[in-house]
Design a protein around this motif. Structure first.
Motif, PDB file in Angstrom:
ATOM      1  N   LEU A  69     -22.304 -13.960  -1.782  1.00  0.00           N
ATOM      2  CA  LEU A  69     -21.699 -13.881  -2.666  1.00  0.00           C
ATOM      3  C   LEU A  69     -21.876 -12.885  -4.126  1.00  0.00           C
ATOM      4  O   LEU A  69     -20.861 -12.287  -4.709  1.00  0.00           O
ATOM      5  N   VAL A  70     -22.927 -11.738  -3.528  1.00  0.00           N
ATOM      6  CA  VAL A  70     -22.878 -10.619  -3.857  1.00  0.00           C
ATOM      7  C   VAL A  70     -21.539 -10.077  -3.359  1.00  0.00           C
ATOM      8  O   VAL A  70     -21.348  -8.932  -4.496  1.00  0.00           O
ATOM      9  N   LEU A  71     -21.334  -9.609  -2.217  1.00  0.00           N
ATOM     10  CA  LEU A  71     -20.092  -8.654  -2.023  1.00  0.00           C
ATOM     11  C   LEU A  71     -19.165  -9.052  -2.660  1.00  0.00           C
ATOM     12  O   LEU A  71     -17.938  -8.197  -3.277  1.00  0.00           O
ATOM     13  N   SER A  72     -19.122 -10.477  -2.337  1.00  0.00           N
ATOM     14  CA  SER A  72     -17.169 -10.686  -3.171  1.00  0.00           C
ATOM     15  C   SER A  72     -17.617 -10.593  -4.564  1.00  0.00           C
ATOM     16  O   SER A  72     -16.657 -10.210  -5.617  1.00  0.00           O
ATOM     17  N   GLY A  73     -19.116 -10.645  -5.270  1.00  0.00           N
ATOM     18  CA  GLY A  73     -19.397 -10.658  -6.534  1.00  0.00           C
ATOM     19  C   GLY A  73     -18.102  -8.801  -6.722  1.00  0.00           C
ATOM     20  O   GLY A  73     -17.888  -7.988  -8.208  1.00  0.00           O
ATOM     21  N   LEU A  74     -18.970  -7.275  -5.897  1.00  0.00           N
ATOM     22  CA  LEU A  74     -18.440  -6.318  -5.781  1.00  0.00           C
ATOM     23  C   LEU A  74     -17.407  -5.881  -5.868  1.00  0.00           C
ATOM     24  O   LEU A  74     -16.950  -5.135  -6.723  1.00  0.00           O
ATOM     25  N   ALA A  75     -16.294  -6.890  -5.181  1.00  0.00           N
ATOM     26  CA  ALA A  75     -15.324  -6.506  -5.032  1.00  0.00           C
ATOM     27  C   ALA A  75     -14.701  -6.894  -6.121  1.00  0.00           C
ATOM     28  O   ALA A  75     -13.499  -6.261  -6.407  1.00  0.00           O
ATOM     29  N   ALA A  76     -14.863  -7.980  -6.907  1.00  0.00           N
ATOM     30  CA  ALA A  76     -13.837  -8.552  -8.028  1.00  0.00           C
ATOM     31  C   ALA A  76     -14.585  -7.792  -9.239  1.00  0.00           C
ATOM     32  O   ALA A  76     -12.725  -7.500 -10.317  1.00  0.00           O
ATOM     33  N   SER A  77     -15.366  -6.948  -9.323  1.00  0.00           N
ATOM     34  CA  SER A  77     -15.859  -6.342 -10.510  1.00  0.00           C
ATOM     35  C   SER A  77     -15.388  -4.337  -9.949  1.00  0.00           C
ATOM     36  O   SER A  77     -15.290  -3.670 -11.290  1.00  0.00           O
ATOM     37  N   SER A  78     -15.023  -4.632  -8.889  1.00  0.00           N
ATOM     38  CA  SER A  78     -14.322  -2.906  -8.664  1.00  0.00           C
ATOM     39  C   SER A  78     -13.122  -2.642 -10.041  1.00  0.00           C
ATOM     40  O   SER A  78     -11.811  -3.092 -10.299  1.00  0.00           O
ATOM     41  N   GLN A  79     -13.144  -1.427  -9.929  1.00  0.00           N
ATOM     42  CA  GLN A  79     -11.360  -0.830 -11.071  1.00  0.00           C
ATOM     43  C   GLN A  79     -11.151   0.002 -10.277  1.00  0.00           C
ATOM     44  O   GLN A  79     -10.687   0.730  -9.253  1.00  0.00           O
ATOM     45  N   VAL A  80     -10.190   0.094 -10.897  1.00  0.00           N
ATOM     46  CA  VAL A  80      -8.530   1.063 -10.534  1.00  0.00           C
ATOM     47  C   VAL A  80      -9.686   3.026 -10.643  1.00  0.00           C
ATOM     48  O   VAL A  80      -9.041   3.455  -9.771  1.00  0.00           O
ATOM     49  N   ASN A  81     -10.051   2.943 -11.876  1.00  0.00           N
ATOM     50  CA  ASN A  81     -10.715   4.398 -11.074  1.00  0.00           C
ATOM     51  C   ASN A  81     -12.248   3.868 -11.842  1.00  0.00           C
ATOM     52  O   ASN A  81     -12.586   3.425 -12.435  1.00  0.00           O
ATOM     53  N   ASP A  82     -13.160   4.741 -10.969  1.00  0.00           N
ATOM     54  CA  ASP A  82     -14.318   4.897 -11.555  1.00  0.00           C
ATOM     55  C   ASP A  82     -15.063   6.153 -11.117  1.00  0.00           C
ATOM     56  O   ASP A  82     -14.524   6.937  -9.618  1.00  0.00           O
ATOM     57  N   GLN A  83     -16.928   6.371 -11.253  1.00  0.00           N
ATOM     58  CA  GLN A  83     -16.783   7.623 -10.853  1.00  0.00           C
ATOM     59  C   GLN A  83     -16.787   8.271  -9.523  1.00  0.00           C
ATOM     60  O   GLN A  83     -17.406   7.151  -8.434  1.00  0.00           O
ATOM     61  N   GLY A  84     -16.069   9.125  -8.815  1.00  0.00           N
ATOM     62  CA  GLY A  84     -16.197   9.425  -7.516  1.00  0.00           C
ATOM     63  C   GLY A  84     -14.910   9.760  -6.935  1.00  0.00           C
ATOM     64  O   GLY A  84     -14.486   9.375  -5.806  1.00  0.00           O
ATOM     65  N   THR A  85     -14.326   8.328  -8.210  1.00  0.00           N
ATOM     66  CA  THR A  85     -12.378   7.632  -6.592  1.00  0.00           C
ATOM     67  C   THR A  85     -11.910   9.307  -7.279  1.00  0.00           C
ATOM     68  O   THR A  85     -11.387   9.907  -8.128  1.00  0.00           O
ATOM     69  N   ILE A  86     -11.027   9.171  -5.997  1.00  0.00           N
ATOM     70  CA  ILE A  86      -9.872  10.340  -5.865  1.00  0.00           C
ATOM     71  C   ILE A  86      -8.722   9.678  -6.190  1.00  0.00           C
ATOM     72  O   ILE A  86      -8.286   8.467  -5.156  1.00  0.00           O
ATOM     73  N   HIS A  87      -7.011  10.362  -7.277  1.00  0.00           N
ATOM     74  CA  HIS A  87      -6.566   9.806  -7.105  1.00  0.00           C
ATOM     75  C   HIS A  87      -5.357  10.886  -6.511  1.00  0.00           C
ATOM     76  O   HIS A  87      -5.369  11.820  -7.635  1.00  0.00           O
ATOM     77  N   LEU A  88      -4.153  10.199  -5.811  1.00  0.00           N
ATOM     78  CA  LEU A  88      -3.727  11.595  -5.792  1.00  0.00           C
ATOM     79  C   LEU A  88      -1.601  10.648  -5.812  1.00  0.00           C
ATOM     80  O   LEU A  88      -1.520   9.430  -5.502  1.00  0.00           O
ATOM     81  N   ALA A  89      -0.890  10.728  -7.204  1.00  0.00           N
ATOM     82  CA  ALA A  89       0.478  10.646  -6.923  1.00  0.00           C
ATOM     83  C   ALA A  89       1.221  11.747  -6.729  1.00  0.00           C
ATOM     84  O   ALA A  89       1.323  12.731  -6.862  1.00  0.00           O
ATOM     85  N   VAL A  90       2.652  11.045  -6.453  1.00  0.00           N
ATOM     86  CA  VAL A  90       3.822  11.798  -6.116  1.00  0.00           C
ATOM     87  C   VAL A  90       4.836  10.971  -6.218  1.00  0.00           C
ATOM     88  O   VAL A  90       4.454  10.016  -6.127  1.00  0.00           O
ATOM     89  N   GLY A  91       5.541  11.704  -7.621  1.00  0.00           N
ATOM     90  CA  GLY A  91       6.691  10.549  -8.057  1.00  0.00           C
ATOM     91  C   GLY A  91       8.112  11.060  -8.621  1.00  0.00           C
ATOM     92  O   GLY A  91       7.900  13.007  -8.655  1.00  0.00           O
ATOM     93  N   VAL A  92       8.571  11.216  -9.457  1.00  0.00           N
ATOM     94  CA  VAL A  92       9.621  11.975 -10.604  1.00  0.00           C
ATOM     95  C   VAL A  92       9.600  11.507 -12.001  1.00  0.00           C
ATOM     96  O   VAL A  92       9.066  10.288 -12.236  1.00  0.00           O
TER      97      VAL A  92
END
Length: 213
Positions: free
Chosen positions: A10-33
């Motif tokens: 239940l704790v792990l599922s709750g943590l997974a459900a509360s994950s977000q696109v961005n958080d402290q320490g998240t690395i984003h790399l984007a390539v586009g047009v």
């Protein structure tokens, strides 16, 4: 033991459900047009015997660029990154060979930040280089312009998995470019009695594959 296992799940599922696109320490790399349309203002000044003669011309231009962007999450609602954006600039003559490069830093704010969706607002501060190859009655020449760029953007992120998402964005972009180098037939020319400025402002629409680590 069963109760402990159930509580852990239940704790792990709750943590997974509360994950977000961005958080402290998240690395984003984007390539586009990006593709855009811009209003342009060109001004040149020629000095003849020390007397300046200035002319102005308004026009329009289109751009196609291929942004590469790196972002690092400093907080859930904020990330800071850098961008490198090579591409092409096409004015109304549509006959010139050219190369455009934008680069700089890009703070980004997450107005909505859910597990699979985010709404972002961002800024861009950086430099620009535009190289135009053309010719006239005296032969071929190359003009190189440099100056700052500034952008305001808003976009949405659809996170398909923990790794890959899609970033769609709209951006208002301005550049202020001054002529820095002029070469004719392969040789550099003095700009002592000639100067030119190219200012642009317009909108771009873009799409990028967004990778999150």
């Amino acid at each position: 033991m069963k109760r402990l296992l159930l509580l852990s799940m239940l704790v792990l599922s709750g943590l997974a459900a509360s994950s977000q696109v961005n958080d402290q320490g998240t690395i984003h790399l984007a390539v586009g047009v990006n593709a855009g349309g811009h209003a342009t203002q060109y001004e040149q000044t020629i000095r003849i015997l020390g007397v300046p003669i200035t002319s102005k011309e308004s026009d329009g231009a289109a751009t196609v660029t291929f942004p590469i962007e790196f972002q690092y999450g400093l907080a859930k609602v904020f990330s800071l990154g850098v961008y490198f954006e090579p591409g092409s600039y096409l004015d109304s003559s549509a006959t010139r060979t050219n190369g455009l490069v934008l680069f700089g830093i890009a703070p980004r704010f997450y107005l909505v930040n859910n597990e699979r969706f985010a709404w972002t607002a961002g800024l861009q501060f950086g430099g620009s280089t535009l190289r135009i190859d053309d010719s006239d009655a005296l032969g071929a020449y190359t003009s190189t312009y440099r100056g700052p760029n500034f952008g305001l953007s808003s976009g949405v992120v659809f996170q398909f998995s923990d790794l890959i998402g899609l970033h769609l964005r709209a951006r208002f972009l301005t550049t202020s470019l001054a002529l820095k180098e002029f070469e004719r037939n392969g040789g550099g020319q003095s700009l002592e009695n000639f100067e030119a400025d190219l200012n642009t402002g317009g909108f771009t629409l873009g799409a990028s594959l967004a990778f999150r680590f």
